[in-house]
Design a protein around this motif. Structure first.
Motif, mmCIF file in Angstrom:
data_model
loop_
_atom_site.group_PDB
_atom_site.id
_atom_site.type_symbol
_atom_site.label_atom_id
_atom_site.label_comp_id
_atom_site.label_asym_id
_atom_site.label_seq_id
_atom_site.Cartn_x
_atom_site.Cartn_y
_atom_site.Cartn_z
ATOM 1 N N LEU A 84 -8.247 -31.881 22.030
ATOM 2 C CA LEU A 84 -9.023 -31.709 20.799
ATOM 3 C C LEU A 84 -8.129 -31.030 19.776
ATOM 4 O O LEU A 84 -7.730 -29.878 19.944
ATOM 5 C CB LEU A 84 -10.279 -30.877 21.082
ATOM 6 N N ILE A 127 -7.938 -27.376 24.004
ATOM 7 C CA ILE A 127 -8.840 -27.124 22.884
ATOM 8 C C ILE A 127 -8.024 -26.408 21.814
ATOM 9 O O ILE A 127 -7.705 -25.223 21.935
ATOM 10 C CB ILE A 127 -10.046 -26.285 23.355
ATOM 11 N N VAL A 150 -16.447 -31.139 17.237
ATOM 12 C CA VAL A 150 -16.860 -32.141 18.208
ATOM 13 C C VAL A 150 -18.375 -32.079 18.366
ATOM 14 O O VAL A 150 -18.913 -31.078 18.834
ATOM 15 C CB VAL A 150 -16.163 -31.908 19.569
ATOM 16 N N ASN A 194 -12.101 -20.480 18.689
ATOM 17 C CA ASN A 194 -12.909 -21.621 19.112
ATOM 18 C C ASN A 194 -14.366 -21.224 19.263
ATOM 19 O O ASN A 194 -14.666 -20.086 19.587
ATOM 20 C CB ASN A 194 -12.424 -22.165 20.460
ATOM 21 N N ASN A 236 -8.950 -27.529 14.501
ATOM 22 C CA ASN A 236 -10.079 -27.525 13.572
ATOM 23 C C ASN A 236 -11.033 -28.705 13.718
ATOM 24 O O ASN A 236 -11.854 -28.941 12.839
ATOM 25 C CB ASN A 236 -9.597 -27.401 12.123
ATOM 26 N N ALA A 237 -10.955 -29.437 14.812
ATOM 27 C CA ALA A 237 -11.896 -30.533 15.038
ATOM 28 C C ALA A 237 -13.295 -29.951 15.269
ATOM 29 O O ALA A 237 -13.449 -28.870 15.834
ATOM 30 C CB ALA A 237 -11.472 -31.361 16.250
ATOM 31 N N VAL A 280 -11.148 -25.212 16.971
ATOM 32 C CA VAL A 280 -12.031 -26.300 17.400
ATOM 33 C C VAL A 280 -13.438 -25.765 17.645
ATOM 34 O O VAL A 280 -13.625 -24.678 18.193
ATOM 35 C CB VAL A 280 -11.498 -26.981 18.679
ATOM 36 N N ARG A 281 -14.434 -26.549 17.243
ATOM 37 C CA ARG A 281 -15.842 -26.274 17.520
ATOM 38 C C ARG A 281 -16.381 -27.420 18.368
ATOM 39 O O ARG A 281 -16.232 -28.587 17.989
ATOM 40 C CB ARG A 281 -16.663 -26.189 16.240
ATOM 41 N N VAL A 282 -16.995 -27.094 19.499
ATOM 42 C CA VAL A 282 -17.636 -28.094 20.354
ATOM 43 C C VAL A 282 -19.105 -27.702 20.407
ATOM 44 O O VAL A 282 -19.452 -26.671 20.992
ATOM 45 C CB VAL A 282 -17.017 -28.140 21.764
ATOM 46 N N ALA A 308 -15.254 -34.908 14.825
ATOM 47 C CA ALA A 308 -14.119 -35.399 15.619
ATOM 48 C C ALA A 308 -14.316 -36.858 16.004
ATOM 49 O O ALA A 308 -15.411 -37.287 16.341
ATOM 50 C CB ALA A 308 -13.964 -34.550 16.877
ATOM 51 N N VAL A 338 -9.665 -35.762 16.761
ATOM 52 C CA VAL A 338 -9.387 -34.878 15.617
ATOM 53 C C VAL A 338 -10.427 -35.126 14.537
ATOM 54 O O VAL A 338 -11.134 -36.134 14.545
ATOM 55 C CB VAL A 338 -7.974 -35.128 15.032
#
Length: 196
Positions: A153, A135, A159, A116, A156-157, A139-141, A174, A170
């Motif tokens: 989340l 998460i 955000v 992440n 691989n979303a 996932v990238r936020v 996202a 998603v």
């Protein structure tokens, strides 16, 4: 007993982290499980070492923060910035490839499934992730956004916009697709208020 904010007492932070991780794992508070926490739980080792880094920084003890950071990176392949805030019981299911940077704030009981990225490029602001958010892997936020409590989340979303509380998001970028069916009344961690 009222809950203390993170960072006021190392003993309180560590004991609350232990109780929340045991609750997440559905393990009772036994000697065997306390040994498991201290000797075999990677999530706790990362969280405990991060708490030590913050303590040494607050006491202005040079070099220790850097040594612990290098140890975290070498043994767990995780990069945690010193200016971030991790709530009690943040659980790293898989640590490899996880980066939390800038001055990101991660609420208590959040679960990271690995690989992440939480943060953004320098000076672009950092995310605030609400408590008990899941998460997913990859996932990238990114950016100065808010992710609400009990959000989920998906894997691989990416955000880049705010996610409301209790929603499933998603995709790239996202987008919200549903309500999170695992809200407090149905989550295993929902009984933490009674346990802790």
């Amino acid at each position: 007993m009222p809950r203390k904010p993170v960072g006021q007492s190392l003993f309180y932070d560590v004991s609350r982290d232990i109780r929340m991780i045991l609750a997440y794992e559905n393990r009772p508070a036994t000697i065997r499980n306390y040994l498991w926490i201290w000797l075999a739980c990677d999530a706790f080792a990362v969280l405990f070492s991060f708490r030590l880094r913050k303590l040494f920084r607050r006491w202005r003890i040079p070099f220790i923060n850097r040594l612990i950071r290098l140890w975290q990176t070498m043994f767990y392949a995780i990069e945690l910035g010193i200016d971030i805030e991790l709530g009690h019981g943040v659980y790293f299911v898989h640590t490899v490839g996880t980066v939390v940077g800038g001055d990101a704030k991660v609420g208590e009981g959040c679960i990271f499934f690995g690989n992440n990225t939480i943060g953004a490029a320098r000076f672009q602001g950092s995310p605030v992730i609400g408590p008990h958010t899941v998460i997913g892997a990859g996932v990238r936020v990114l950016g100065a956004i808010q992710v609400g409590a009990y959000a989920f989340l998906g894997a691989n979303a990416v955000v880049v916009d705010a996610i409301p509380e209790g929603k499933v998001a998603v995709g790239i970028p996202a987008r919200v697709i549903a309500d999170n069916e695992l809200m407090p009344e149905t989550r295993r961690m929902a009984d933490l208020g009674q346990v802790i």
